[in-house]
Design a protein around this motif. Sequence first.
Motif, PDB file in Angstrom:
ATOM      1  N   GLN A 209       5.066   3.563   2.381  1.00 16.62           N
ATOM      2  CA  GLN A 209       4.317   2.377   1.980  1.00 16.62           C
ATOM      3  C   GLN A 209       4.317   1.366   3.105  1.00 16.62           C
ATOM      4  O   GLN A 209       5.024   1.535   4.094  1.00 16.62           O
ATOM      5  CB  GLN A 209       4.904   1.766   0.716  1.00 16.62           C
ATOM      6  CG  GLN A 209       6.301   1.204   0.879  1.00 16.62           C
ATOM      7  CD  GLN A 209       6.819   0.568  -0.390  1.00 16.62           C
ATOM      8  OE1 GLN A 209       6.159   0.581  -1.427  1.00 16.62           O
ATOM      9  NE2 GLN A 209       8.002   0.004  -0.335  1.00 16.62           N
ATOM     10  N   GLY A 210       3.533   0.319   2.940  1.00 19.12           N
ATOM     11  CA  GLY A 210       3.484  -0.758   3.926  1.00 19.12           C
ATOM     12  C   GLY A 210       2.822  -1.978   3.327  1.00 19.12           C
ATOM     13  O   GLY A 210       2.091  -1.877   2.338  1.00 19.12           O
ATOM     14  N   GLU A 211       3.059  -3.124   3.938  1.00 22.02           N
ATOM     15  CA  GLU A 211       2.468  -4.367   3.446  1.00 22.02           C
ATOM     16  C   GLU A 211       0.965  -4.392   3.638  1.00 22.02           C
ATOM     17  O   GLU A 211       0.253  -5.061   2.896  1.00 22.02           O
ATOM     18  CB  GLU A 211       3.115  -5.566   4.132  1.00 22.02           C
ATOM     19  CG  GLU A 211       4.535  -5.812   3.704  1.00 22.02           C
ATOM     20  CD  GLU A 211       5.100  -7.100   4.278  1.00 22.02           C
ATOM     21  OE1 GLU A 211       4.367  -8.116   4.297  1.00 22.02           O
ATOM     22  OE2 GLU A 211       6.263  -7.084   4.703  1.00 22.02           O
ATOM     23  N   THR A 212       0.482  -3.681   4.650  1.00 25.08           N
ATOM     24  CA  THR A 212      -0.950  -3.572   4.913  1.00 25.08           C
ATOM     25  C   THR A 212      -1.316  -2.087   4.981  1.00 25.08           C
ATOM     26  O   THR A 212      -0.437  -1.225   5.124  1.00 25.08           O
ATOM     27  CB  THR A 212      -1.322  -4.227   6.265  1.00 25.08           C
ATOM     28  OG1 THR A 212      -0.687  -3.491   7.322  1.00 25.08           O
ATOM     29  CG2 THR A 212      -0.898  -5.697   6.307  1.00 25.08           C
TER      30      THR A 212
ATOM     31  N   TRP B 173       0.854  -1.181   0.000  1.00 21.48           N
ATOM     32  CA  TRP B 173       0.000   0.000   0.000  1.00 21.48           C
ATOM     33  C   TRP B 173       0.889   1.230   0.000  1.00 21.48           C
ATOM     34  O   TRP B 173       1.838   1.322   0.779  1.00 21.48           O
ATOM     35  CB  TRP B 173      -0.922  -0.001   1.218  1.00 21.48           C
ATOM     36  CG  TRP B 173      -2.005  -1.008   1.065  1.00 21.48           C
ATOM     37  CD1 TRP B 173      -1.985  -2.303   1.487  1.00 21.48           C
ATOM     38  CD2 TRP B 173      -3.251  -0.818   0.409  1.00 21.48           C
ATOM     39  NE1 TRP B 173      -3.148  -2.930   1.134  1.00 21.48           N
ATOM     40  CE2 TRP B 173      -3.954  -2.033   0.468  1.00 21.48           C
ATOM     41  CE3 TRP B 173      -3.851   0.266  -0.221  1.00 21.48           C
ATOM     42  CZ2 TRP B 173      -5.220  -2.200  -0.074  1.00 21.48           C
ATOM     43  CZ3 TRP B 173      -5.114   0.100  -0.763  1.00 21.48           C
ATOM     44  CH2 TRP B 173      -5.782  -1.122  -0.694  1.00 21.48           C
ATOM     45  N   VAL B 174       0.613   2.153  -0.896  1.00 22.53           N
ATOM     46  CA  VAL B 174       1.357   3.398  -1.007  1.00 22.53           C
ATOM     47  C   VAL B 174       0.514   4.489  -0.368  1.00 22.53           C
ATOM     48  O   VAL B 174      -0.700   4.534  -0.562  1.00 22.53           O
ATOM     49  CB  VAL B 174       1.640   3.749  -2.487  1.00 22.53           C
ATOM     50  CG1 VAL B 174       2.374   5.070  -2.602  1.00 22.53           C
ATOM     51  CG2 VAL B 174       2.410   2.620  -3.156  1.00 22.53           C
TER      52      VAL B 174
ATOM     53  N   ALA C  48       1.054   0.952   6.369  1.00 30.03           N
ATOM     54  CA  ALA C  48       1.302   2.137   5.548  1.00 30.03           C
ATOM     55  C   ALA C  48       0.915   3.407   6.290  1.00 30.03           C
ATOM     56  O   ALA C  48       1.638   4.406   6.259  1.00 30.03           O
ATOM     57  CB  ALA C  48       0.541   2.026   4.233  1.00 30.03           C
ATOM     58  N   ILE C  49      -0.200   3.371   6.998  1.00 31.73           N
ATOM     59  CA  ILE C  49      -0.649   4.535   7.759  1.00 31.73           C
ATOM     60  C   ILE C  49       0.324   4.840   8.897  1.00 31.73           C
ATOM     61  O   ILE C  49       0.672   6.000   9.145  1.00 31.73           O
ATOM     62  CB  ILE C  49      -2.087   4.330   8.265  1.00 31.73           C
ATOM     63  CG1 ILE C  49      -3.050   4.347   7.066  1.00 31.73           C
ATOM     64  CG2 ILE C  49      -2.473   5.382   9.296  1.00 31.73           C
ATOM     65  CD1 ILE C  49      -4.442   3.839   7.378  1.00 31.73           C
ATOM     66  N   ALA C  50       0.784   3.814   9.590  1.00 29.79           N
ATOM     67  CA  ALA C  50       1.767   4.021  10.663  1.00 29.79           C
ATOM     68  C   ALA C  50       3.055   4.615  10.092  1.00 29.79           C
ATOM     69  O   ALA C  50       3.650   5.515  10.696  1.00 29.79           O
ATOM     70  CB  ALA C  50       2.051   2.702  11.382  1.00 29.79           C
TER      71      ALA C  50
END
Length: 68
Positions: A27-30, A14-15, A34-36
């Motif tokens: 970005q993040g895997e979830t 997720w970008v 991504a929000i964190a």
Amino acid sequence: MRQVVIYPGEDGFWVVECPSLPGCISQGETKQAAIANIREAIELYISTLEDDGLPVPEDQFETLVMAV
């Protein structure tokens, strides 16, 4: 408070970006990861601006969803 845009990337991550802070992207895997990550990026971005004596841009971002 900052507005962010989150969307799925091509690599499955997720970008997320903060349009009011140019170049502030993460970005993040979830979605939650991504929000964190963008929260931390925003904090560091603003802290760096303040440390350098630069103005912090206001969050004046407006969105519109269009069907094409």
